[in-house]
Design a protein around this motif. Sequence first.
Motif, PDB file in Angstrom:
ATOM      1  N   TYR A   1      -5.559  30.100  42.765  1.00  0.00           N
ATOM      2  CA  TYR A   1      -5.007  29.700  41.474  1.00  0.00           C
ATOM      3  C   TYR A   1      -6.011  29.902  40.347  1.00  0.00           C
ATOM      4  O   TYR A   1      -7.208  29.779  40.538  1.00  0.00           O
ATOM      5  CB  TYR A   1      -4.554  28.244  41.527  1.00  0.00           C
ATOM      6  CG  TYR A   1      -3.354  28.050  42.422  1.00  0.00           C
ATOM      7  CD1 TYR A   1      -2.082  27.961  41.885  1.00  0.00           C
ATOM      8  CD2 TYR A   1      -3.492  27.992  43.798  1.00  0.00           C
ATOM      9  CE1 TYR A   1      -0.969  27.803  42.700  1.00  0.00           C
ATOM     10  CE2 TYR A   1      -2.391  27.844  44.627  1.00  0.00           C
ATOM     11  CZ  TYR A   1      -1.139  27.749  44.072  1.00  0.00           C
ATOM     12  OH  TYR A   1      -0.050  27.612  44.885  1.00  0.00           O
ATOM     13  N   LEU A   2      -5.490  30.182  39.165  1.00  0.00           N
ATOM     14  CA  LEU A   2      -6.294  30.386  37.968  1.00  0.00           C
ATOM     15  C   LEU A   2      -6.465  29.053  37.246  1.00  0.00           C
ATOM     16  O   LEU A   2      -5.480  28.400  36.915  1.00  0.00           O
ATOM     17  CB  LEU A   2      -5.586  31.396  37.052  1.00  0.00           C
ATOM     18  CG  LEU A   2      -6.294  31.782  35.770  1.00  0.00           C
ATOM     19  CD1 LEU A   2      -7.574  32.553  36.091  1.00  0.00           C
ATOM     20  CD2 LEU A   2      -5.376  32.626  34.898  1.00  0.00           C
TER      21      LEU A   2
ATOM     22  N   ASN B   1       8.427  29.500  39.582  1.00  0.00           N
ATOM     23  CA  ASN B   1       7.620  28.753  38.609  1.00  0.00           C
ATOM     24  C   ASN B   1       6.163  29.216  38.550  1.00  0.00           C
ATOM     25  O   ASN B   1       5.409  28.751  37.713  1.00  0.00           O
ATOM     26  CB  ASN B   1       7.678  27.253  38.900  1.00  0.00           C
ATOM     27  CG  ASN B   1       7.051  26.911  40.242  1.00  0.00           C
ATOM     28  OD1 ASN B   1       7.185  27.650  41.205  1.00  0.00           O
ATOM     29  ND2 ASN B   1       6.380  25.787  40.313  1.00  0.00           N
ATOM     30  N   LEU B   2       5.749  30.147  39.417  1.00  0.00           N
ATOM     31  CA  LEU B   2       4.364  30.621  39.412  1.00  0.00           C
ATOM     32  C   LEU B   2       4.258  32.038  38.873  1.00  0.00           C
ATOM     33  O   LEU B   2       5.010  32.925  39.276  1.00  0.00           O
ATOM     34  CB  LEU B   2       3.770  30.580  40.824  1.00  0.00           C
ATOM     35  CG  LEU B   2       3.460  29.212  41.395  1.00  0.00           C
ATOM     36  CD1 LEU B   2       2.944  29.337  42.824  1.00  0.00           C
ATOM     37  CD2 LEU B   2       2.460  28.460  40.534  1.00  0.00           C
ATOM     38  N   TRP B   3       3.315  32.229  37.965  1.00  0.00           N
ATOM     39  CA  TRP B   3       2.992  33.548  37.445  1.00  0.00           C
ATOM     40  C   TRP B   3       1.581  33.899  37.884  1.00  0.00           C
ATOM     41  O   TRP B   3       0.798  33.017  38.255  1.00  0.00           O
ATOM     42  CB  TRP B   3       3.064  33.549  35.922  1.00  0.00           C
ATOM     43  CG  TRP B   3       4.460  33.422  35.365  1.00  0.00           C
ATOM     44  CD1 TRP B   3       5.634  33.323  36.065  1.00  0.00           C
ATOM     45  CD2 TRP B   3       4.811  33.375  33.985  1.00  0.00           C
ATOM     46  NE1 TRP B   3       6.691  33.231  35.205  1.00  0.00           N
ATOM     47  CE2 TRP B   3       6.224  33.255  33.913  1.00  0.00           C
ATOM     48  CE3 TRP B   3       4.084  33.416  32.805  1.00  0.00           C
ATOM     49  CZ2 TRP B   3       6.903  33.192  32.711  1.00  0.00           C
ATOM     50  CZ3 TRP B   3       4.765  33.349  31.602  1.00  0.00           C
ATOM     51  CH2 TRP B   3       6.168  33.239  31.562  1.00  0.00           C
ATOM     52  N   THR B   4       1.245  35.191  37.815  1.00  0.00           N
ATOM     53  CA  THR B   4      -0.090  35.664  38.163  1.00  0.00           C
ATOM     54  C   THR B   4      -0.723  36.276  36.929  1.00  0.00           C
ATOM     55  O   THR B   4      -0.086  37.057  36.228  1.00  0.00           O
ATOM     56  CB  THR B   4      -0.012  36.741  39.263  1.00  0.00           C
ATOM     57  OG1 THR B   4       0.819  36.276  40.311  1.00  0.00           O
ATOM     58  CG2 THR B   4      -1.389  37.048  39.816  1.00  0.00           C
ATOM     59  N   GLY B   5      -1.977  35.925  36.689  1.00  0.00           N
ATOM     60  CA  GLY B   5      -2.631  36.483  35.520  1.00  0.00           C
ATOM     61  C   GLY B   5      -4.132  36.412  35.595  1.00  0.00           C
ATOM     62  O   GLY B   5      -4.702  35.933  36.573  1.00  0.00           O
ATOM     63  N   SER B   6      -4.754  36.896  34.519  1.00  0.00           N
ATOM     64  CA  SER B   6      -6.212  36.909  34.461  1.00  0.00           C
ATOM     65  C   SER B   6      -6.707  36.334  33.149  1.00  0.00           C
ATOM     66  O   SER B   6      -6.046  36.412  32.115  1.00  0.00           O
ATOM     67  CB  SER B   6      -6.744  38.329  34.652  1.00  0.00           C
ATOM     68  OG  SER B   6      -6.397  39.129  33.547  1.00  0.00           O
ATOM     69  N   LYS B   7      -7.901  35.785  33.253  1.00  0.00           N
ATOM     70  CA  LYS B   7      -8.622  35.224  32.107  1.00  0.00           C
ATOM     71  C   LYS B   7     -10.061  35.669  32.320  1.00  0.00           C
ATOM     72  O   LYS B   7     -10.737  35.189  33.219  1.00  0.00           O
ATOM     73  CB  LYS B   7      -8.487  33.706  32.117  1.00  0.00           C
ATOM     74  CG  LYS B   7      -9.288  32.986  31.072  1.00  0.00           C
ATOM     75  CD  LYS B   7      -9.263  31.494  31.309  1.00  0.00           C
ATOM     76  CE  LYS B   7      -9.982  31.183  32.585  1.00  0.00           C
ATOM     77  NZ  LYS B   7     -10.958  30.196  32.622  1.00  0.00           N
ATOM     78  N   GLY B   8     -10.500  36.659  31.537  1.00  0.00           N
ATOM     79  CA  GLY B   8     -11.823  37.222  31.785  1.00  0.00           C
ATOM     80  C   GLY B   8     -11.843  37.876  33.158  1.00  0.00           C
ATOM     81  O   GLY B   8     -10.977  38.679  33.484  1.00  0.00           O
TER      82      GLY B   8
ATOM     83  N   ASP C   1      -4.461  21.851  30.104  1.00  0.00           N
ATOM     84  CA  ASP C   1      -5.497  22.176  31.075  1.00  0.00           C
ATOM     85  C   ASP C   1      -4.846  22.299  32.442  1.00  0.00           C
ATOM     86  O   ASP C   1      -3.896  21.571  32.750  1.00  0.00           O
ATOM     87  CB  ASP C   1      -6.556  21.068  31.150  1.00  0.00           C
ATOM     88  CG  ASP C   1      -7.386  20.949  29.880  1.00  0.00           C
ATOM     89  OD1 ASP C   1      -7.223  21.799  28.975  1.00  0.00           O
ATOM     90  OD2 ASP C   1      -8.190  20.019  29.798  1.00  0.00           O
ATOM     91  N   TYR C   2      -5.348  23.217  33.277  1.00  0.00           N
ATOM     92  CA  TYR C   2      -4.791  23.378  34.624  1.00  0.00           C
ATOM     93  C   TYR C   2      -5.918  23.627  35.618  1.00  0.00           C
ATOM     94  O   TYR C   2      -6.787  24.477  35.396  1.00  0.00           O
ATOM     95  CB  TYR C   2      -3.786  24.528  34.667  1.00  0.00           C
ATOM     96  CG  TYR C   2      -3.237  24.744  36.055  1.00  0.00           C
ATOM     97  CD1 TYR C   2      -2.339  23.843  36.616  1.00  0.00           C
ATOM     98  CD2 TYR C   2      -3.632  25.827  36.812  1.00  0.00           C
ATOM     99  CE1 TYR C   2      -1.847  24.017  37.899  1.00  0.00           C
ATOM    100  CE2 TYR C   2      -3.143  26.016  38.095  1.00  0.00           C
ATOM    101  CZ  TYR C   2      -2.259  25.112  38.632  1.00  0.00           C
ATOM    102  OH  TYR C   2      -1.784  25.287  39.898  1.00  0.00           O
ATOM    103  N   LEU C   3      -5.889  22.881  36.715  1.00  0.00           N
ATOM    104  CA  LEU C   3      -6.829  23.051  37.822  1.00  0.00           C
ATOM    105  C   LEU C   3      -5.998  23.240  39.081  1.00  0.00           C
ATOM    106  O   LEU C   3      -5.296  22.323  39.517  1.00  0.00           O
ATOM    107  CB  LEU C   3      -7.738  21.819  37.951  1.00  0.00           C
ATOM    108  CG  LEU C   3      -8.782  21.868  39.059  1.00  0.00           C
ATOM    109  CD1 LEU C   3      -9.748  23.022  38.836  1.00  0.00           C
ATOM    110  CD2 LEU C   3      -9.541  20.555  39.112  1.00  0.00           C
TER     111      LEU C   3
ATOM    112  N   PHE D   1      -8.828  35.610  38.205  1.00  0.00           N
ATOM    113  CA  PHE D   1      -7.467  36.052  38.454  1.00  0.00           C
ATOM    114  C   PHE D   1      -6.797  35.079  39.407  1.00  0.00           C
ATOM    115  O   PHE D   1      -7.429  34.607  40.349  1.00  0.00           O
ATOM    116  CB  PHE D   1      -7.498  37.455  39.088  1.00  0.00           C
ATOM    117  CG  PHE D   1      -6.148  38.080  39.255  1.00  0.00           C
ATOM    118  CD1 PHE D   1      -5.562  38.776  38.214  1.00  0.00           C
ATOM    119  CD2 PHE D   1      -5.476  37.973  40.463  1.00  0.00           C
ATOM    120  CE1 PHE D   1      -4.311  39.361  38.367  1.00  0.00           C
ATOM    121  CE2 PHE D   1      -4.229  38.556  40.623  1.00  0.00           C
ATOM    122  CZ  PHE D   1      -3.649  39.253  39.578  1.00  0.00           C
ATOM    123  N   GLY D   2      -5.514  34.744  39.171  1.00  0.00           N
ATOM    124  CA  GLY D   2      -4.836  33.859  40.101  1.00  0.00           C
ATOM    125  C   GLY D   2      -3.481  33.400  39.607  1.00  0.00           C
ATOM    126  O   GLY D   2      -2.987  33.824  38.551  1.00  0.00           O
TER     127      GLY D   2
END
Length: 127
Positions: A57-58, A78-85, A49-51, A88-89
């Motif tokens: 941030y995603l 160490n940071l990537w950018t992406g989407s979930k539904g 889990d990530y908050l 985005f973050g």
Amino acid sequence: MLRILDQRILLLVISFLRSLQSTKVLSEWKKCGDRECETAMSRVQATTDYLGPDCRYLNFKTGEEIMVYSKLSRKNENLWTGSKGKDFGYFPKDAVKVEEVFIAEEVEVLTKETDFLCLHGDKYTFE
């Protein structure tokens, strides 16, 4: 009276500094699948889990799938950018495992100021 004024000024300064922190450049470079960073590079699955610390941030839960569009490079790899539904973050690469790679050859490009603003739906949010 002066003490109340001092407290208000202090609160204003703290508020201003927090807003600057939320637009802080996380890296000057990023790696993408194309020069516009529009092509998904990979599909990953959350291993924890990530908050995130702010709206850039995603947030996700273990097992959720995320599409990766860019990876910060040089200063902050160490940071990537992406989407979930529709969300985005940024997220830490250590919180996911790669399930499928779509782009093998990455292109390094300069980041833009808009890369570090909050995106809600189709609008940028300035904090």
